[in-house]
Scaffold this motif. Structure first.
Motif, short mmCIF file in Angstrom:
data_model
loop_
_atom_site.label_atom_id
_atom_site.label_comp_id
_atom_site.label_asym_id
_atom_site.label_seq_id
_atom_site.Cartn_x
_atom_site.Cartn_y
_atom_site.Cartn_z
N UNK A 1 -5.88 12.87 2.75
CA UNK A 1 -7.09 13.00 1.93
C UNK A 1 -8.34 12.83 2.77
N UNK B 1 -11.62 14.92 -7.01
CA UNK B 1 -10.58 13.88 -7.07
C UNK B 1 -10.04 13.59 -5.67
N UNK B 2 -9.79 14.66 -4.93
CA UNK B 2 -9.28 14.49 -3.56
C UNK B 2 -10.25 13.68 -2.71
N UNK C 1 -10.31 9.98 -3.87
CA UNK C 1 -9.10 9.24 -3.49
C UNK C 1 -8.97 9.04 -1.98
N UNK D 1 -2.74 9.10 1.90
CA UNK D 1 -4.20 8.92 1.84
C UNK D 1 -4.91 9.39 3.10
N UNK E 1 -1.23 6.96 -3.42
CA UNK E 1 -2.30 7.92 -3.69
C UNK E 1 -2.68 8.00 -5.15
N UNK E 2 -1.76 7.60 -6.03
CA UNK E 2 -2.05 7.80 -7.45
C UNK E 2 -2.58 6.53 -8.12
#
Lengths: 309, 269
Positions: free
Chosen positions: B234, B26-27, B30, B231, B38-39
């Motif tokens: 990430x 997921x990381x 994203x 982000x 981020x979500x």
């Protein structure tokens, strides 16, 4: 090693001595001595983050100065640990969280290790790699990954809402549940790998024998498999329990701002309050709490290495 | 262990691996998110990698971390290998119990304690804190991992090769270089890679012993993460994951290449 190949201490060449001396001296200088300094400073008086701490020990002064030194030692740091409930509750909370999460890790980790050990041999290398890989991926990154997922509008709540399991998004981040998730996630390989290593070498015919003699499978599992896996279970549990007690990053990033674990208290005392003697006293007591598991771990580790698990 | 998987075994492995890999996946996904939030998914984009290139503080921290990790890995490999030789080959010597204690303790010692202890040492000897103090601290931490890996390899191989060389009149040092060293080389290389990565990863100890001008990558990331999820973080995390995964695969191939059990990388620790 047979006695014949064992060089006697007197007969060592300089080369052999250096092999021992170089790493030994390094570890004494940068691991043992620092702990002695922590111990000393924990008995010092508070002076805002600035050495020299009182009292100072002048070794050239002989017995008289030593006595003076001892009389000036301060137990104020330790007295505060006992009198201020913040510290006691931090220790209690850390031990409770470490115990509970070690139990969770064992319950979740054992079936994975068991499954791995029963997998066909050609898969085992791959499975082993798959478990090891996240174990070496940055700790900080793995905790950060959960910050995104556990946010109020994060993926977990999005999924729960989409599936209709909840109507209002529950709070995950800044709760103890988030701390447990973070700990179980980051420490799982530490639990799985030692158990797998013991199970993998186990002689399955013992289990078969018990089953053939009419022992029910679940009972044979409890009476044969689990006791034989015990060295791995103990090693894995200690490998998780000891560092979790002193954990800082996980409760700091995933936990709430209320109750603290002892690692956070130490961090705050040191970086926030700049009270080095208090931080040292916290560290000394923490070490004292962990000394039994640490010695046990060293014992288990040395034996496992000799057996070649 | 008898082979043969039940449904329960397969399920435990599958769930376990999903639990371990989903958050990382997921990381990574994203980090390619076009949206600033981020979500919320806003389509694929590499904009955060581009903006990372302009983040000089982050790049500077990465460069410092890489240099520290390189020096740490080299020093830890030498010290760790010597310690392994001492534990396996030196037989009994005075203070052996303390020595093995000092080797194993850093593996599990809570980092806050080690960090605090090393800092107080550096303050006591009045050494300037920064690049070198972090390197020394990381060397101390990671050499023990090298020791455990090399020790397993030393215990696992046939000593008769060494004895044969010695019987034929080869001096001990030359025997070590021409016979022993090639045999344990894969474990030493694997130890180097792991020391490098552990150093690259360490936040807590580095935060204690560092000084002005030596902000390592994890310290930098941590200070940004405390302010919330971004982000760009990430993106840097994805790059680190890629580097680490490549390193691990190289290390395990090296171990496998030499015919060693895979266990030394993780099973021992």
């Amino acid at each position: 090693m047979t006695p014949a190949t064992q060089p006697r201490a007197e007969a060592r060449s300089w080369g052999q001595r250096l092999v021992i001396l170089i790493p030994y001296l390094w570890l004494i200088a940068f691991f043992l001595v620092p702990f002695l300094i922590v111990f000393k400073i924990s008995l010092s008086q508070y002076a805002t983050a600035q050495p020299p701490y009182l009292p100072q020990l002048d070794i050239t002064g002989g017995f008289e100065t030593l006595r003076e030194f001892v009389s000036e030692l301060s137990f104020a740091g330790y007295a505060r640990l006992v009198s201020d409930s913040l510290y006691l509750s931090s220790y209690g909370r850390s031990l409770a969280i470490a115990l509970a999460s070690t139990a969770m890790l064992l319950v979740l980790g054992f079936p994975i290790a068991y499954g791995m050990a029963r997998a066909p041999r050609q898969w085992q290398g791959v499975l082993f790699m798959l478990i090891v890989l996240p174990f070496w991926t940055s700790f900080l990154i793995r905790v950060y990954a959960w910050m995104t997922i556990l946010q109020r509008d994060g993926l977990l709540n999005q999924a729960l809402l989409a599936l209709g399991i909840v109507d209002t998004p529950p709070v995950w981040i800044s709760t103890d549940i988030a701390i447990f998730i973070g700990i179980v996630y980051t420490y799982l390989p530490f639990m799985v790998l030692p158990i797998y290593a013991t199970l993998e070498r186990m002689d399955e015919s013992l289990f078969e024998a018990a089953a053939d003699l009419g022992c029910p499978r679940w009972k044979a599992f409890w009476l044969v498999t689990v006791p034989l896996a015990l060295p791995g279970i103990i090693a894995g549990s200690l490998l998780c329990f000891i560092p979790i007690v002193g954990e800082f990053v996980i409760p700091d990033l995933l936990g709430g701002s209320g109750a603290m674990m002892i690692g956070q208290t130490l961090w705050l005392e040191f970086f926030g309050n700049r009270d080095w003697p208090a931080a040292s006293a916290v560290a000394v007591v923490l070490l004292a709490l962990l000394i039994v598991p640490l010695v046990l771990y060293q014992h288990v580790q040395a034996r496992r290495l000799e057996r070649g698990d | 262990m008898r082979r043969g998987l039940s449904v329960f075994n397969v399920t435990s492995i599958a769930l376990g691996l999903a639990f371990l890999y989903l958050p990382i996946l997921i990381l990574v996904i994203y980090s390619f998110n076009a949206s600033r939030l981020v979500t919320v998914w806003g389509g694929w984009s590499t904009r955060w990698y581009v903006s990372l290139l302009g983040n000089e503080a982050m790049l500077e921290a990465a460069w410092i971390s890489l240099r520290i990790a390189f020096l740490t890995a080299c020093a830890a490999t030498v010290l760790g290998t010597l310690a392994a030789l001492a534990l396996v080959r030196a037989g009994r010597f005075r203070g052996r119990l303390l020595f093995s204690g000092l080797v194993y303790a850093p593996l599990v010692m809570p980092e806050v304690i080690t960090g605090l202890a090393l800092l107080l040492l550096f303050v006591a000897i009045e050494i300037e804190r920064g690049f070198w103090t972090v390197t020394i601290a990381h060397t101390t931490l990671t050499m023990c991992f090298v020791t455990v890996i090399v020790q397993a390899r030393l215990l696992g191989f046939d000593r008769s090769l060494e004895e044969a060389a010695m019987d034929l009149g080869c001096p001990p040092l030359r025997t070590f270089i021409t016979v022993t060293l090639p045999l344990i080389a894969p474990a030493i290389a694997a130890g180097w890679v792991l020391a490098f990565m552990l150093s690259l990863d360490d936040l807590v100890v580095a935060n204690f012993v560092t000084g002005p001008g030596a902000t390592t990558l994890p310290i930098r990331i941590y200070s940004e993460v405390r302010l919330g999820v971004k982000p760009e973080i990430n993106a840097i995390c994805t790059i680190i994951i890629g580097v680490v995964a490549a390193g691990i695969i190289v290390a395990s191939l090296l171990t496998k290449f030499a015919g060693a059990k895979p266990a030394p990388i993780g099973g021992q620790i």
